[in-house]
Motif scaffolding. Structure first.
Motif, PDB file in Angstrom:
ATOM      1  N   ASP A 120      17.706  28.245 -12.823  1.00 37.82           N
ATOM      2  CA  ASP A 120      16.667  27.310 -12.397  1.00 37.82           C
ATOM      3  C   ASP A 120      17.276  25.974 -11.990  1.00 37.82           C
ATOM      4  N   ALA A 121      18.258  25.526 -12.766  1.00 31.55           N
ATOM      5  CA  ALA A 121      18.914  24.252 -12.456  1.00 31.55           C
ATOM      6  C   ALA A 121      19.663  24.339 -11.127  1.00 31.55           C
ATOM      7  N   VAL A 122      20.298  25.483 -10.870  1.00 32.31           N
ATOM      8  CA  VAL A 122      21.029  25.661  -9.617  1.00 32.31           C
ATOM      9  C   VAL A 122      20.070  25.652  -8.432  1.00 32.31           C
ATOM     10  N   PHE A 123      18.944  26.356  -8.556  1.00 31.28           N
ATOM     11  CA  PHE A 123      17.964  26.365  -7.468  1.00 31.28           C
ATOM     12  C   PHE A 123      17.399  24.971  -7.244  1.00 31.28           C
ATOM     13  N   ALA A 124      17.111  24.248  -8.336  1.00 33.98           N
ATOM     14  CA  ALA A 124      16.588  22.888  -8.212  1.00 33.98           C
ATOM     15  C   ALA A 124      17.615  21.991  -7.532  1.00 33.98           C
ATOM     16  N   PHE A 125      18.879  22.173  -7.877  1.00 30.21           N
ATOM     17  CA  PHE A 125      19.942  21.382  -7.263  1.00 30.21           C
ATOM     18  C   PHE A 125      20.074  21.715  -5.776  1.00 30.21           C
ATOM     19  N   SER A 126      19.889  22.998  -5.426  1.00 28.32           N
ATOM     20  CA  SER A 126      19.970  23.408  -4.026  1.00 28.32           C
ATOM     21  C   SER A 126      18.904  22.714  -3.192  1.00 28.32           C
ATOM     22  N   VAL A 127      17.680  22.670  -3.723  1.00 31.77           N
ATOM     23  CA  VAL A 127      16.605  21.978  -3.012  1.00 31.77           C
ATOM     24  C   VAL A 127      16.882  20.483  -2.963  1.00 31.77           C
ATOM     25  N   SER A 128      17.462  19.956  -4.046  1.00 34.35           N
ATOM     26  CA  SER A 128      17.807  18.525  -4.070  1.00 34.35           C
ATOM     27  C   SER A 128      18.816  18.179  -2.989  1.00 34.35           C
ATOM     28  N   LEU A 129      19.765  19.089  -2.736  1.00 32.09           N
ATOM     29  CA  LEU A 129      20.736  18.850  -1.670  1.00 32.09           C
ATOM     30  C   LEU A 129      20.050  18.723  -0.314  1.00 32.09           C
ATOM     31  N   LEU A 130      19.037  19.548  -0.106  1.00 28.12           N
ATOM     32  CA  LEU A 130      18.293  19.468   1.156  1.00 28.12           C
ATOM     33  C   LEU A 130      17.530  18.149   1.258  1.00 28.12           C
ATOM     34  N   GLY A 182      12.325  17.741  11.843  1.00 29.74           N
ATOM     35  CA  GLY A 182      13.183  18.622  11.059  1.00 29.74           C
ATOM     36  C   GLY A 182      12.474  19.276   9.885  1.00 29.74           C
ATOM     37  N   ALA A 183      11.153  19.092   9.794  1.00 27.40           N
ATOM     38  CA  ALA A 183      10.402  19.644   8.660  1.00 27.40           C
ATOM     39  C   ALA A 183      10.386  21.168   8.684  1.00 27.40           C
ATOM     40  N   ILE A 184      10.315  21.755   9.883  1.00 22.50           N
ATOM     41  CA  ILE A 184      10.213  23.219   9.971  1.00 22.50           C
ATOM     42  C   ILE A 184      11.465  23.900   9.414  1.00 22.50           C
ATOM     43  N   PRO A 185      12.688  23.542   9.866  1.00 23.58           N
ATOM     44  CA  PRO A 185      13.865  24.175   9.253  1.00 23.58           C
ATOM     45  C   PRO A 185      14.017  23.843   7.778  1.00 23.58           C
ATOM     46  N   PHE A 186      13.566  22.637   7.369  1.00 17.28           N
ATOM     47  CA  PHE A 186      13.638  22.266   5.952  1.00 17.28           C
ATOM     48  C   PHE A 186      12.776  23.204   5.111  1.00 17.28           C
ATOM     49  N   PHE A 187      11.516  23.380   5.502  1.00 19.40           N
ATOM     50  CA  PHE A 187      10.611  24.233   4.730  1.00 19.40           C
ATOM     51  C   PHE A 187      11.001  25.706   4.842  1.00 19.40           C
ATOM     52  N   ALA A 188      11.560  26.111   5.976  1.00 20.29           N
ATOM     53  CA  ALA A 188      12.023  27.493   6.114  1.00 20.29           C
ATOM     54  C   ALA A 188      13.155  27.776   5.139  1.00 20.29           C
ATOM     55  N   THR A 189      14.068  26.812   5.003  1.00 25.21           N
ATOM     56  CA  THR A 189      15.175  26.974   4.062  1.00 25.21           C
ATOM     57  C   THR A 189      14.680  26.995   2.629  1.00 25.21           C
ATOM     58  N   VAL A 190      13.759  26.093   2.290  1.00 20.73           N
ATOM     59  CA  VAL A 190      13.197  26.053   0.933  1.00 20.73           C
ATOM     60  C   VAL A 190      12.458  27.351   0.628  1.00 20.73           C
ATOM     61  N   ALA A 191      11.719  27.875   1.612  1.00 23.88           N
ATOM     62  CA  ALA A 191      10.986  29.125   1.408  1.00 23.88           C
ATOM     63  C   ALA A 191      11.941  30.283   1.116  1.00 23.88           C
ATOM     64  N   LEU A 241      14.972  29.992  -0.179  1.00 24.00           N
ATOM     65  CA  LEU A 241      15.517  29.742  -1.514  1.00 24.00           C
ATOM     66  C   LEU A 241      14.515  30.179  -2.591  1.00 24.00           C
ATOM     67  N   PHE A 242      13.242  29.902  -2.359  1.00 20.63           N
ATOM     68  CA  PHE A 242      12.218  30.307  -3.320  1.00 20.63           C
ATOM     69  C   PHE A 242      12.147  31.830  -3.422  1.00 20.63           C
ATOM     70  N   LEU A 243      12.298  32.521  -2.288  1.00 21.29           N
ATOM     71  CA  LEU A 243      12.298  33.983  -2.308  1.00 21.29           C
ATOM     72  C   LEU A 243      13.448  34.510  -3.154  1.00 21.29           C
ATOM     73  N   PHE A 244      14.646  33.934  -2.975  1.00 19.12           N
ATOM     74  CA  PHE A 244      15.796  34.350  -3.771  1.00 19.12           C
ATOM     75  C   PHE A 244      15.551  34.063  -5.255  1.00 19.12           C
ATOM     76  N   TRP A 245      14.957  32.909  -5.544  1.00 13.37           N
ATOM     77  CA  TRP A 245      14.659  32.555  -6.933  1.00 13.37           C
ATOM     78  C   TRP A 245      13.666  33.543  -7.541  1.00 13.37           C
ATOM     79  N   TYR A 246      12.638  33.902  -6.787  1.00  6.83           N
ATOM     80  CA  TYR A 246      11.621  34.803  -7.318  1.00  6.83           C
ATOM     81  C   TYR A 246      12.196  36.197  -7.579  1.00  6.83           C
ATOM     82  N   MET A 247      13.069  36.679  -6.711  1.00 10.82           N
ATOM     83  CA  MET A 247      13.678  37.991  -6.917  1.00 10.82           C
ATOM     84  C   MET A 247      14.503  37.991  -8.201  1.00 10.82           C
ATOM     85  N   GLN A 248      15.205  36.887  -8.449  1.00 14.62           N
ATOM     86  CA  GLN A 248      15.987  36.793  -9.676  1.00 14.62           C
ATOM     87  C   GLN A 248      15.082  36.692 -10.899  1.00 14.62           C
ATOM     88  N   TYR A 249      14.004  35.916 -10.764  1.00 17.35           N
ATOM     89  CA  TYR A 249      13.035  35.747 -11.854  1.00 17.35           C
ATOM     90  C   TYR A 249      12.407  37.081 -12.255  1.00 17.35           C
TER      91      TYR A 249
END
Length: 241
Positions: free
Chosen positions: A30-40, A59-68, A70-78
């Motif tokens: 969770d901390a790694v995913f939060a840090f990844s979003v923080s980098l963005l 630049g909002a579209i590529p930002f939210f696409a990247t966050v989405a 990342l969230f998918l990867f987080w959910y699969m791990q969860y």
């Protein structure tokens, strides 16, 4: 816990959830995913003028696409840890590799999304580079970008493949029933097929046919549909015995 507040109780699923507590490796994830979003977020400078604000908004579209993604990867791990409750050394090492790859690919993912959206819409998402007269991406660099993205895609899905392979062969309490076994096989098969798509894209880009490499990813929805169909047929066949 935050995960339970977001997703609620997962007990309604046919797949029994063997873990309701958060392991330390999950807390680290969770901390790694939060840090990844923080980098963005950190990469978005505070605008000094309205023109700079408009640049950030574009630049909002590529930002939210990247966050989405990342969230998918987080959910699969969860959901993996909820279903299987594994906390052995092999699972921990695979999960650490999973986290490392995602953390490394934060900026490449955003760059790729920015390139694609800029080329599709004509929106200038690289104003600083254009002002300095720099070439954002040359024709010679494009295959390398495809290879970079596809390598990360391949590795992430291979790790998910090995995680589900581990779940099938590791002692789990309570043991997996026939539905859960078939579901895990489906998840493992889907991960392998996605990894093959990424590997095929790498081969195509290396061979100089980067256009075909991009087309490879169009097969993802078909692979998902076929995999789901195979799973439903296998469950139906076993339930009729």
């Amino acid at each position: 816990m935050l995960r339970q507040k977001v997703f609620g109780s997962p007990g309604h699923e046919l797949f029994r959830h063997r873990s309701s507590e958060i392991f330390r490796i999950e807390a680290l994830s969770d901390a790694v995913f939060a840090f990844s979003v923080s980098l963005l977020v950190i990469s978005l400078e505070v605008p000094q003028t309205f023109v700079e604000l408009k640049t950030i908004i574009r630049g909002a579209i590529p930002f939210f696409a990247t966050v989405a993604l990342l969230f998918l990867f987080w959910y699969m791990q969860y959901i993996f840890f909820r279903r299987y409750g594994l906390n052995d050394l092999t699972t921990i090492l695979l999960n650490l590799a999973y986290m490392a790859i995602i953390l490394f690919y934060v900026y490449p993912l955003k760059f790729l999304f920015s390139i694609l959206i800029s080329s599709w819409t004509g929106i200038n998402l690289f104003p600083k580079a254009n002002e300095m007269g720099l070439t954002v991406l040359t024709r010679e660099d494009f295959p390398q970008l495809i290879i970079l993205f596809s390598t990360g895609y391949f590795l992430i899905w291979m790790i998910l493949y090995f995680l589900h392979q581990r779940a099938l062969h590791h002692t789990i309490k309570p043991p997996l029933n026939f539905y859960e076994i078939q579901f895990t096989i489906k998840e493992r098969r889907g991960a392998l097929w996605n990894a093959i798509i990424g590997l095929t894209a790498i081969i195509m880009a290396t061979a100089g046919t980067e256009a075909l490499a991009g087309i490879c990813y169009l097969f993802i929805p078909f692979a998902l549909a076929i995999n789901e169909r195979i799973f439903k047929l296998s469950v139906k066949k076993l339930s009729q015995r």
